[in-house]
Design an enzyme around this catalytic site. Structure first.
Site, PDB file in Angstrom:
ATOM      1  N   LYS A 125       0.861  -1.188   0.000  1.00 35.17           N
ATOM      2  CA  LYS A 125       0.000   0.000   0.000  1.00 35.17           C
ATOM      3  C   LYS A 125       0.885   1.221   0.000  1.00 35.17           C
ATOM      4  CE  LYS A 125      -4.495   0.835   0.209  1.00 35.17           C
ATOM      5  NZ  LYS A 125      -5.613   0.011  -0.222  1.00 35.17           N
ATOM      6  N   ASP A 140      -6.974   4.288  -4.630  1.00 35.25           N
ATOM      7  CA  ASP A 140      -7.626   4.126  -3.324  1.00 35.25           C
ATOM      8  C   ASP A 140      -8.317   5.459  -3.033  1.00 35.25           C
ATOM      9  OD1 ASP A 140      -7.833   2.161  -0.976  1.00 35.25           O
ATOM     10  OD2 ASP A 140      -7.231   3.974   0.054  1.00 35.25           O
TER      11      ASP A 140
HETATM   12  P1  NAD Z   1     -13.849   7.619  -2.373  1.00 33.63           P
HETATM   13  O1  NAD Z   1     -12.814   8.626  -2.115  1.00 33.63           O
HETATM   14  O2  NAD Z   1     -14.402   7.460  -3.726  1.00 33.63           O
HETATM   15  O3  NAD Z   1     -15.098   7.860  -1.385  1.00 33.63           O
HETATM   16  C1  NAD Z   1     -14.967   8.002  -0.020  1.00 33.63           C
HETATM   17  C2  NAD Z   1     -16.333   8.428   0.528  1.00 33.63           C
HETATM   18  O4  NAD Z   1     -16.250   8.454   1.943  1.00 33.63           O
HETATM   19  C3  NAD Z   1     -16.760   9.823   0.063  1.00 33.63           C
HETATM   20  O5  NAD Z   1     -18.142   9.828  -0.176  1.00 33.63           O
HETATM   21  C4  NAD Z   1     -16.460  10.691   1.287  1.00 33.63           C
HETATM   22  O6  NAD Z   1     -17.271  11.842   1.350  1.00 33.63           O
HETATM   23  C5  NAD Z   1     -16.800   9.703   2.385  1.00 33.63           C
HETATM   24  N1  NAD Z   1     -16.217  10.075   3.661  1.00 33.63           N
HETATM   25  C6  NAD Z   1     -14.989  10.599   3.894  1.00 33.63           C
HETATM   26  N2  NAD Z   1     -14.864  10.875   5.194  1.00 33.63           N
HETATM   27  C7  NAD Z   1     -16.035  10.490   5.780  1.00 33.63           C
HETATM   28  C8  NAD Z   1     -16.525  10.523   7.084  1.00 33.63           C
HETATM   29  N3  NAD Z   1     -15.785  11.016   8.078  1.00 33.63           N
HETATM   30  N4  NAD Z   1     -17.772  10.038   7.302  1.00 33.63           N
HETATM   31  C9  NAD Z   1     -18.519   9.542   6.309  1.00 33.63           C
HETATM   32  N5  NAD Z   1     -18.120   9.518   5.045  1.00 33.63           N
HETATM   33  C10 NAD Z   1     -16.893   9.980   4.790  1.00 33.63           C
HETATM   34  O7  NAD Z   1     -13.243   6.257  -1.795  1.00 33.63           O
HETATM   35  P2  NAD Z   1     -13.640   4.776  -2.174  1.00 33.63           P
HETATM   36  O8  NAD Z   1     -12.737   4.322  -3.256  1.00 33.63           O
HETATM   37  O9  NAD Z   1     -15.118   4.655  -2.314  1.00 33.63           O
HETATM   38  O10 NAD Z   1     -13.155   4.033  -0.843  1.00 33.63           O
HETATM   39  C11 NAD Z   1     -13.971   3.967   0.320  1.00 33.63           C
HETATM   40  C12 NAD Z   1     -13.432   2.843   1.210  1.00 33.63           C
HETATM   41  O11 NAD Z   1     -13.416   1.631   0.475  1.00 33.63           O
HETATM   42  C13 NAD Z   1     -12.005   3.059   1.707  1.00 33.63           C
HETATM   43  O12 NAD Z   1     -11.878   2.476   2.989  1.00 33.63           O
HETATM   44  C14 NAD Z   1     -11.182   2.263   0.726  1.00 33.63           C
HETATM   45  O13 NAD Z   1      -9.943   1.848   1.267  1.00 33.63           O
HETATM   46  C15 NAD Z   1     -12.112   1.091   0.504  1.00 33.63           C
HETATM   47  N6  NAD Z   1     -11.833   0.380  -0.742  1.00 33.63           N
HETATM   48  C16 NAD Z   1     -12.013   0.984  -1.954  1.00 33.63           C
HETATM   49  C17 NAD Z   1     -11.699   0.271  -3.099  1.00 33.63           C
HETATM   50  C18 NAD Z   1     -11.922   0.853  -4.470  1.00 33.63           C
HETATM   51  O14 NAD Z   1     -11.657   0.133  -5.451  1.00 33.63           O
HETATM   52  N7  NAD Z   1     -12.419   2.059  -4.612  1.00 33.63           N
HETATM   53  C19 NAD Z   1     -11.211  -1.029  -3.004  1.00 33.63           C
HETATM   54  C20 NAD Z   1     -11.060  -1.605  -1.755  1.00 33.63           C
HETATM   55  C21 NAD Z   1     -11.379  -0.884  -0.618  1.00 33.63           C
END
Ligand code: NAD
Length: 434
Positions: free
Chosen positions: A108, A148
């Site tokens: 990561k 991410d």
């Molecule tokens: P993203 O940046 O697209 O979205 C993140 C979302 O979380 C946004 O809507 C943001 O407003 C919200 N957020 C941020 N702080 C917050 C808070 N304090 N309370 C509530 N909401 C909040 O990110 P993503 O890619 O959707 O990733 C979200 C999670 O999923 C992360 O933990 C990431 O590690 C995990 N993840 C994502 C992927 C991927 O392919 N996108 C893969 C595996 C894991």
């Protein structure tokens, strides 16, 4: 939201290993190795800002373990990024790849930055500058980054381009999650949400859920949160609560998810790289806090934002009977214990959000082969793999009478342990030849 320090995050991650050890077929020596990341790199990235000033950003890349293959894992742009967070995330990637039986280890990386404050040009300079600093550390056969939080396909495209220029050869397989015209895969965009959706589908079958009566709350409405919302809504689930960093909204009879997504993303057209709109701007909904969202009277809770959201402070008040962990590390170990005692089913992050890395793997395979698959093929393979691994872990959970997270770690540990043991352990080397 009160998130414990990220130091706890890595220590918490390690503690889960010890719990799963007794259920896994792995040598104690191999377990010890997994408690120590293989390589850690910290870099300083100088960036000329639009106003002419110079800013130095700190970035990291951690390769946790590469016994099963080159390391794989995302790059995060966030002010919270520090070495402990990145170590924990790299550790989870090792287990996530093993849970899905992908030929990868875990890694990561990230940059400590509030990316929303940067202009497009500053963001591009930062992304290319980061690659200059880590170019000797990454590579298609060593370590393959991906998107991410607050990184996206365009940023992956800039990074692939920067790396290819340094190497003086086109190297699409160095990074995944790229735009499709630059060697990205069909189906990568919604892969994490879709993978989680397949898990939900299996849960519904196992637990005889009546879909139209199943109420769902989702914390985080970004890439992962929006896609799972869309897929569940299309199946008839009632999504009654959603939230983002600015707060949440609640609607007793469920939201029309496509309109909500449109409202949330409308500002994209104006603001470019990041969505600045909030779900709170949606009309005809009751405003709630993120804390209230987690405690809603729903059947399924989907944390899809940040780490450490379900903690010892609120676990007792979680009403959902199924928790589908789309975010990485949303539940602390203490909260886990409370929820398990109450008989909740937690589909762990290393399984529930593994759709993203699975399609990233497909992208890497396609880049290596120079032969690209159709969307149908990507989705079919993803569905098969998610269902297979979900059911394998679910069966282990029943057989060993343990929680689903411990079962997932036990399965992953056994697979990693087998690879480590193939190179020999103390037990093997101390045996007499005669
Ligand atoms: P993203 O940046 O697209 O979205 C993140 C979302 O979380 C946004 O809507 C943001 O407003 C919200 N957020 C941020 N702080 C917050 C808070 N304090 N309370 C509530 N909401 C909040 O990110 P993503 O890619 O959707 O990733 C979200 C999670 O999923 C992360 O933990 C990431 O590690 C995990 N993840 C994502 C992927 C991927 O392919 N996108 C893969 C595996 C894991």
């Amino acid at each position: 939201m009160n998130a414990p320090s990220s130091l706890d995050l890595f220590e918490g991650a390690i503690a889960r290993l010890d719990k799963a050890f007794q259920f896994a077929d792995i040598d104690a020596e191999a377990l010890e190795r997994l408690k120590h990341p293989k390589q850690i790199l910290q870099v300083s990235v100088p960036v000329r800002m639009d106003d002419g000033s110079l800013r130095i950003f700190t970035g990291y890349r951690v390769r946790h373990d590469d016994t099963r293959g080159p390391t794989k894992g995302g790059l995060r742009y966030a002010p919270s990024v520090d070495i402990s967070e990145v170590k924990a995330l790299a550790f989870w990637m090792t287990f996530k790849c093993a849970v899905m039986n992908l030929p990868y280890g875990g890694a990561k990386g990230g940059i400590c930055v509030n990316a929303k404050e940067l202009s497009r040009l500053e963001l591009e300079r930062l992304s290319r500058g980061f690659i200059e600093q880590v170019a000797d550390f990454i590579g298609p056969e060593t370590d393959i980054p991906a998107p991410d939080m607050y990184t996206n396909a365009m940023i992956m495209g800039w990074m692939m381009d920067a790396y290819s220029k340094i190497r003086r050869q086109r190297t699409p397989a160095v990074i995944t999650g790229k735009p499709i015209p630059l060697g990205g895969s069909q189906g990568r965009e919604d892969a994490t949400g879709r993978g989680a959706y397949h898990c939900m589908h299996e849960v519904a079958k196992r637990r005889d859920l009546v879909i139209r009566k199943t109420r769902v709350a989702i914390q985080g409405f970004g890439n992962a949160g929006q896609h799972i919302a869309q897929l569940l809504h299309a199946d008839g689930y009632k999504i009654v609560g959603v939230s983002d960093s600015r707060g949440g909204i609640y609607k007793e009879d469920g939201f029309d998810i496509p309109s909500l997504i449109q409202i949330k993303n409308e500002s994209n057209r104006l603001q470019a790289v990041y969505c600045t709109g909030s779900v709170c701007e949606a009309i005809e909904a009751e405003a709630i806090t993120n804390e209230e969202l987690l405690e809603l009277d729903v059947d399924v809770l989907i944390p899809a934002a940040l780490e450490n959201q379900i903690t010892i402070d609120n676990a007792d008040r979680i009403k959902a009977s199924v928790i589908l962990e789309v975010a990485n590390g949303p539940t602390t170990n203490e909260a886990d214990e409370i929820l398990n005692k109450k008989g909740k089913l937690i589909v762990p992050d290393i399984l529930a959000n593994a759709g993203g890395v699975t399609v990233s793997y497909f992208e890497w395979v396609q880049n290596q082969q120079g032969f690209y698959w159709s969307l149908e093929e990507v989705q079919k393979r993803l569905g098969e793999m998610m269902k297979r691994e979900f059911n394998h872990i679910y069966e282990c959970m029943i057989e060993m009478n343990i929680d689903m997270r411990t079962a997932a770690y036990a399965v992953a540990l056994s697979r990693i342990g087998e690879a480590i043991a193939s190179l020999g352990t103390a037990h093997y080397f101390s045996e007499n030849d005669s």
